[in-house]
Scaffold this motif. Sequence first.
Motif, PDB file in Angstrom:
ATOM      1  N   CYS A   1       0.813  -1.216   0.000  1.00  0.00           N
ATOM      2  CA  CYS A   1       0.000   0.000   0.000  1.00  0.00           C
ATOM      3  C   CYS A   1       0.849   1.269   0.000  1.00  0.00           C
ATOM      4  N   VAL A   2       0.278   2.293  -0.597  1.00  0.00           N
ATOM      5  CA  VAL A   2       0.861   3.631  -0.571  1.00  0.00           C
ATOM      6  C   VAL A   2      -0.039   4.487   0.311  1.00  0.00           C
ATOM      7  N   PHE A   3       0.572   5.207   1.222  1.00  0.00           N
ATOM      8  CA  PHE A   3      -0.181   6.094   2.095  1.00  0.00           C
ATOM      9  C   PHE A   3       0.358   7.508   1.957  1.00  0.00           C
ATOM     10  N   ILE A   4      -0.543   8.474   1.839  1.00  0.00           N
ATOM     11  CA  ILE A   4      -0.189   9.889   1.769  1.00  0.00           C
ATOM     12  C   ILE A   4      -0.893  10.593   2.916  1.00  0.00           C
ATOM     13  N   GLY A   5      -0.137  11.297   3.716  1.00  0.00           N
ATOM     14  CA  GLY A   5      -0.743  11.999   4.838  1.00  0.00           C
ATOM     15  C   GLY A   5      -0.010  13.281   5.157  1.00  0.00           C
ATOM     16  N   ASP A   6      -0.569  14.014   6.114  1.00  0.00           N
ATOM     17  CA  ASP A   6       0.048  15.285   6.477  1.00  0.00           C
ATOM     18  C   ASP A   6       0.133  15.532   7.972  1.00  0.00           C
ATOM     19  N   GLY A   7      -0.562  14.747   8.782  1.00  0.00           N
ATOM     20  CA  GLY A   7      -0.634  15.073  10.193  1.00  0.00           C
ATOM     21  C   GLY A   7      -0.093  14.013  11.120  1.00  0.00           C
ATOM     22  N   GLU A   8       0.034  14.411  12.375  1.00  0.00           N
ATOM     23  CA  GLU A   8       0.490  13.488  13.413  1.00  0.00           C
ATOM     24  C   GLU A   8      -0.455  12.296  13.534  1.00  0.00           C
ATOM     25  N   ASN A   9      -1.739  12.517  13.250  1.00  0.00           N
ATOM     26  CA  ASN A   9      -2.712  11.425  13.326  1.00  0.00           C
ATOM     27  C   ASN A   9      -2.552  10.408  12.205  1.00  0.00           C
ATOM     28  N   ASP A  10      -1.605  10.613  11.313  1.00  0.00           N
ATOM     29  CA  ASP A  10      -1.342   9.687  10.206  1.00  0.00           C
ATOM     30  C   ASP A  10      -0.139   8.779  10.454  1.00  0.00           C
ATOM     31  N   VAL A  11       0.534   8.966  11.573  1.00  0.00           N
ATOM     32  CA  VAL A  11       1.782   8.244  11.835  1.00  0.00           C
ATOM     33  C   VAL A  11       1.597   6.730  11.806  1.00  0.00           C
ATOM     34  N   GLU A  12       0.563   6.212  12.459  1.00  0.00           N
ATOM     35  CA  GLU A  12       0.384   4.756  12.529  1.00  0.00           C
ATOM     36  C   GLU A  12       0.135   4.149  11.150  1.00  0.00           C
ATOM     37  N   LEU A  13      -0.607   4.831  10.313  1.00  0.00           N
ATOM     38  CA  LEU A  13      -0.832   4.340   8.955  1.00  0.00           C
ATOM     39  C   LEU A  13       0.469   4.365   8.162  1.00  0.00           C
ATOM     40  N   ALA A  14       1.203   5.426   8.292  1.00  0.00           N
ATOM     41  CA  ALA A  14       2.463   5.563   7.562  1.00  0.00           C
ATOM     42  C   ALA A  14       3.445   4.464   7.953  1.00  0.00           C
TER      43      ALA A  14
ATOM     44  N   ARG B   1       2.759   1.442   8.683  1.00  0.00           N
ATOM     45  CA  ARG B   1       2.318   0.152   8.133  1.00  0.00           C
ATOM     46  C   ARG B   1       2.471   0.044   6.629  1.00  0.00           C
ATOM     47  N   ALA B   2       2.365   1.152   5.939  1.00  0.00           N
ATOM     48  CA  ALA B   2       2.353   1.130   4.471  1.00  0.00           C
ATOM     49  C   ALA B   2       3.737   0.842   3.903  1.00  0.00           C
ATOM     50  N   GLY B   3       3.743   0.219   2.742  1.00  0.00           N
ATOM     51  CA  GLY B   3       5.006  -0.042   2.053  1.00  0.00           C
ATOM     52  C   GLY B   3       5.691   1.242   1.621  1.00  0.00           C
ATOM     53  N   LEU B   4       4.901   2.231   1.250  1.00  0.00           N
ATOM     54  CA  LEU B   4       5.402   3.558   0.901  1.00  0.00           C
ATOM     55  C   LEU B   4       4.528   4.570   1.611  1.00  0.00           C
ATOM     56  N   SER B   5       5.152   5.404   2.420  1.00  0.00           N
ATOM     57  CA  SER B   5       4.408   6.478   3.083  1.00  0.00           C
ATOM     58  C   SER B   5       4.989   7.805   2.620  1.00  0.00           C
ATOM     59  N   ILE B   6       4.104   8.683   2.212  1.00  0.00           N
ATOM     60  CA  ILE B   6       4.507   9.994   1.723  1.00  0.00           C
ATOM     61  C   ILE B   6       3.948  11.048   2.669  1.00  0.00           C
ATOM     62  N   GLY B   7       4.842  11.823   3.256  1.00  0.00           N
ATOM     63  CA  GLY B   7       4.441  12.969   4.060  1.00  0.00           C
ATOM     64  C   GLY B   7       4.286  14.151   3.117  1.00  0.00           C
TER      65      GLY B   7
ATOM     66  N   GLU C   1       6.677  13.518   9.434  1.00  0.00           N
ATOM     67  CA  GLU C   1       7.867  13.764   8.613  1.00  0.00           C
ATOM     68  C   GLU C   1       9.025  12.869   9.052  1.00  0.00           C
ATOM     69  N   LYS C   2       9.135  12.603  10.350  1.00  0.00           N
ATOM     70  CA  LYS C   2      10.223  11.776  10.885  1.00  0.00           C
ATOM     71  C   LYS C   2      10.166  10.335  10.400  1.00  0.00           C
ATOM     72  N   ILE C   3       8.965   9.817  10.196  1.00  0.00           N
ATOM     73  CA  ILE C   3       8.860   8.384   9.882  1.00  0.00           C
ATOM     74  C   ILE C   3       8.435   8.084   8.449  1.00  0.00           C
ATOM     75  N   ALA C   4       8.027   9.090   7.686  1.00  0.00           N
ATOM     76  CA  ALA C   4       7.581   8.866   6.305  1.00  0.00           C
ATOM     77  C   ALA C   4       8.732   8.375   5.434  1.00  0.00           C
ATOM     78  N   SER C   5       8.417   7.523   4.474  1.00  0.00           N
ATOM     79  CA  SER C   5       9.423   7.042   3.518  1.00  0.00           C
ATOM     80  C   SER C   5       9.979   8.199   2.701  1.00  0.00           C
ATOM     81  N   VAL C   6       9.093   9.103   2.301  1.00  0.00           N
ATOM     82  CA  VAL C   6       9.428  10.247   1.454  1.00  0.00           C
ATOM     83  C   VAL C   6       8.630  11.439   1.967  1.00  0.00           C
ATOM     84  N   ASN C   7       9.236  12.609   1.927  1.00  0.00           N
ATOM     85  CA  ASN C   7       8.538  13.837   2.287  1.00  0.00           C
ATOM     86  C   ASN C   7       8.536  14.787   1.103  1.00  0.00           C
TER      87      ASN C   7
END
Length: 102
Positions: free
Chosen positions: A43-56, A58-64, A72-78
Amino acid sequence: GCELFFDSRGRILHWNLMPSDWHGKVDFMNLIIREYKANARECVFIGDGENDVELAKRAGLSIGYNADPPLEKIASVNVKQALAERDFAALVPIIGKFWRDG
């Protein structure tokens, strides 16, 4: 939560917006993963907030996307864009590379 549906050329056909609170976001992601018999790492996850950390996490690719510091600290890409220049098209090559290399 937002579920996007694409055509064979990568264009968005339609979407479903689902209400979800802070904790409900993970539940919604799990529901979608089960429904499509996917794996969270696919899965790819795109988020912007602190409430998105847990989803990011878990996802194979997380985009902040103009993300708050905790995400921003844990996203794969910002991706950071000025307000007047915000354009989701900047995410297309990032997601394309994930699908090609994944």
